[in-house]
Motif scaffolding. Structure first.
Motif, PDB file in Angstrom:
ATOM      1  N   GLY A   1     100.571 -31.820 -16.230  1.00  0.00           N
ATOM      2  CA  GLY A   1     100.667 -33.377 -16.479  1.00  0.00           C
ATOM      3  C   GLY A   1     102.077 -34.032 -16.186  1.00  0.00           C
ATOM      4  O   GLY A   1     102.454 -35.175 -16.499  1.00  0.00           O
ATOM      5  N   VAL A   2     102.635 -33.043 -15.361  1.00  0.00           N
ATOM      6  CA  VAL A   2     104.171 -33.481 -14.801  1.00  0.00           C
ATOM      7  C   VAL A   2     103.857 -34.445 -13.617  1.00  0.00           C
ATOM      8  O   VAL A   2     103.137 -33.914 -12.551  1.00  0.00           O
TER       9      VAL A   2
ATOM     10  N   GLY B   1     105.479 -27.894 -18.318  1.00  0.00           N
ATOM     11  CA  GLY B   1     105.670 -29.350 -19.062  1.00  0.00           C
ATOM     12  C   GLY B   1     106.992 -30.109 -18.588  1.00  0.00           C
ATOM     13  O   GLY B   1     107.827 -29.340 -17.685  1.00  0.00           O
ATOM     14  N   LEU B   2     107.140 -30.929 -18.599  1.00  0.00           N
ATOM     15  CA  LEU B   2     108.293 -31.809 -18.567  1.00  0.00           C
ATOM     16  C   LEU B   2     109.479 -31.364 -19.052  1.00  0.00           C
ATOM     17  O   LEU B   2     110.691 -31.076 -18.441  1.00  0.00           O
ATOM     18  N   GLY B   3     109.347 -31.009 -20.467  1.00  0.00           N
ATOM     19  CA  GLY B   3     110.663 -30.540 -21.078  1.00  0.00           C
ATOM     20  C   GLY B   3     111.143 -29.105 -20.754  1.00  0.00           C
ATOM     21  O   GLY B   3     112.042 -29.312 -20.482  1.00  0.00           O
ATOM     22  N   THR B   4     110.264 -28.059 -20.651  1.00  0.00           N
ATOM     23  CA  THR B   4     110.474 -27.077 -20.076  1.00  0.00           C
ATOM     24  C   THR B   4     110.972 -27.195 -18.539  1.00  0.00           C
ATOM     25  O   THR B   4     111.947 -26.304 -18.341  1.00  0.00           O
ATOM     26  N   GLY B   5     110.397 -27.745 -17.833  1.00  0.00           N
ATOM     27  CA  GLY B   5     110.814 -28.157 -16.324  1.00  0.00           C
ATOM     28  C   GLY B   5     112.399 -28.540 -16.270  1.00  0.00           C
ATOM     29  O   GLY B   5     113.042 -28.020 -15.678  1.00  0.00           O
ATOM     30  N   LEU B   6     112.305 -29.432 -17.331  1.00  0.00           N
ATOM     31  CA  LEU B   6     113.790 -30.260 -17.234  1.00  0.00           C
ATOM     32  C   LEU B   6     114.866 -29.207 -17.553  1.00  0.00           C
ATOM     33  O   LEU B   6     115.857 -28.886 -16.979  1.00  0.00           O
TER      34      LEU B   6
END
Length: 400
Positions: A239-240, A296-301
């Motif tokens: 979903g990114v 996910g976006l958080g873990t990716g960040l």
């Protein structure tokens, strides 16, 4: 004019001018990367064809790395001047026509110039900076290349393709002019032994420290390149979005600039290079596992920022260790290290690309590959106090 007193000072102006040209080569390299689809429509070619506007760079680097190292050790200033001029010429050629062939011709000229500039990341500090300043100089020059990547990403998102080409040409011409003026200053430090061409190449390759660094650098360089190349499609199933992935990559490189400017200097001052590289390797392994099992976006960040801060500094650390160990063959050693890094990027990115539709497998593969760096970590004997590998130019009869 060469210094005539003992203990010549560091010439930071030359290092700064060189770093700007290095940043410009990266800006020109990645001009089309943020606008691949737009450029494909503009030139009427496929997106794969646009990819070759960037792919010509590592291909030419592999061919030219060793000859460039030899040239830099013998003729540092003429080689750098040629690289700066070719960079400016290539940037201007891109504006000579509005077709793919012209764009490819301009990119090829810049690709030929890039090794002449980037390979000198350790050679310029070795000739123009005092020994105690060289880790800072190598770190700053390395950080500038990643800063050029950031500029390319930002430019591609805020201006049109034509404007980006104009900005690139202006920047390249101005940077080349500044470096040509700066290079009027002769190197303040010369090797204890005059470069001996192919013999120095053999000596550099036989040097166990240089050879070990050539085994180490392909892994972090390859993992970083694979993450930046395939990060967007690998995170898309989670979903990114493409815009969010682009932001992650921008933050990754920005964090890398900060890391390259700070970590190598800190590590060199405390003889903690091994620990710094080890931290980068272990953090990258954990980050890849996190992205694989909880994308996910958080873990990716978190993963991309921390990997940028701790993994990218491995390159200037490796270059500094190689420069210290290679003596008069600093340019050849840097060429070998950069060649190994480019080959690692091609191989790791290619292998990871086969799993682009299987994100978990791709991230697990990158974690496993990164672990292979552990046996090649720098040994304590490679981190001994810097010995005298250069002498003031004032005591020499000639200067390259």
């Amino acid at each position: 004019m060469a210094d005539t007193v003992p203990g010549p000072r560091s010439r930071w102006a030359v290092l700064a001018a060189f770093a700007v040209v290095g940043a410009v080569t990266q800006l020109l390299w990645l001009t089309y990367a943020p606008v691949t689809t737009v450029a494909a429509h503009h030139y009427g070619v496929s997106e794969a064809a646009i990819g070759w506007l960037a792919n010509v760079f590592p291909l030419w680097y592999v061919v030219l790395a060793i000859p460039t190292g030899l040239a830099l050790d013998r003729w540092l200033r003429p080689t750098l001047a040629l690289g700066a001029i070719l960079t400016a010429l290539g940037a201007c050629v891109r504006l000579a026509g509005d077709d793919f062939g012209t764009a490819l011709a301009g990119q090829t000229l810049v690709a030929l110039a890039q090794p002449l500039v980037v390979t000198a990341t350790s050679a310029v500090p070795a000739r123009y900076l005092r020994p105690e300043d060289r880790p800072k100089g190598i770190a700053a020059a390395s950080a500038s290349t990643f800063a050029g990547m950031i500029a390319a990403f930002l430019l591609g998102t805020v201006v049109s393709l034509h404007t980006a080409l104009v900005v690139g040409a202006v920047a390249a011409v101005l940077a080349a002019g500044v470096l040509l003026v700066a290079l009027r200053a002769r190197p303040g430090f010369l090797p204890e032994l005059a470069p001996a061409g192919l013999r120095d190449f053999r000596d550099a390759w036989r040097n166990p420290v240089v050879r070990r660094m050539c085994l180490l650098v392909p892994i972090p360089f390859g993992t970083f390149t694979a993450l930046t190349t395939w990060g967007q499609p690998l995170l898309e199933p989670a979903g990114v979005s493409a815009d969010q992935a682009g932001l992650l990559l921008l933050l990754n490189v920005t964090a890398g600039v900060v890391g390259c400017a700070v970590v190598p200097v800190w590590a060199a001052a405390r003889s903690r290079q091994r620990q710094a590289v080890l931290a980068g390797v272990l953090v990258t392994v954990v980050g890849c596992l996190l992205l694989g099992f909880a994308p996910g976006l958080g873990t990716g960040l978190v993963s991309f920022v921390v990997i940028g801060v701790l993994l990218l500094p491995a390159l200037p650390i490796v270059l500094e260790i190689s420069e210290r160990a290679s003596g008069p063959a600093a340019g050849i050693a840097a060429g070998l290290v950069w060649l190994a890094g480019q080959l690692g990027a091609l191989v790791v990115t290619g292998v990871a690309g086969t799993l682009v539709h299987a994100p978990l497998g791709a991230f697990l593969l990158l974690a496993a590959i990164t672990l292979l760096a552990l046996p090649a970590l720098p040994r304590p004997d490679a981190l001994a106090s810097r010995t005298s590998t250069s002498r003031p130019a004032s005591s020499a009869t000639s200067s390259p």
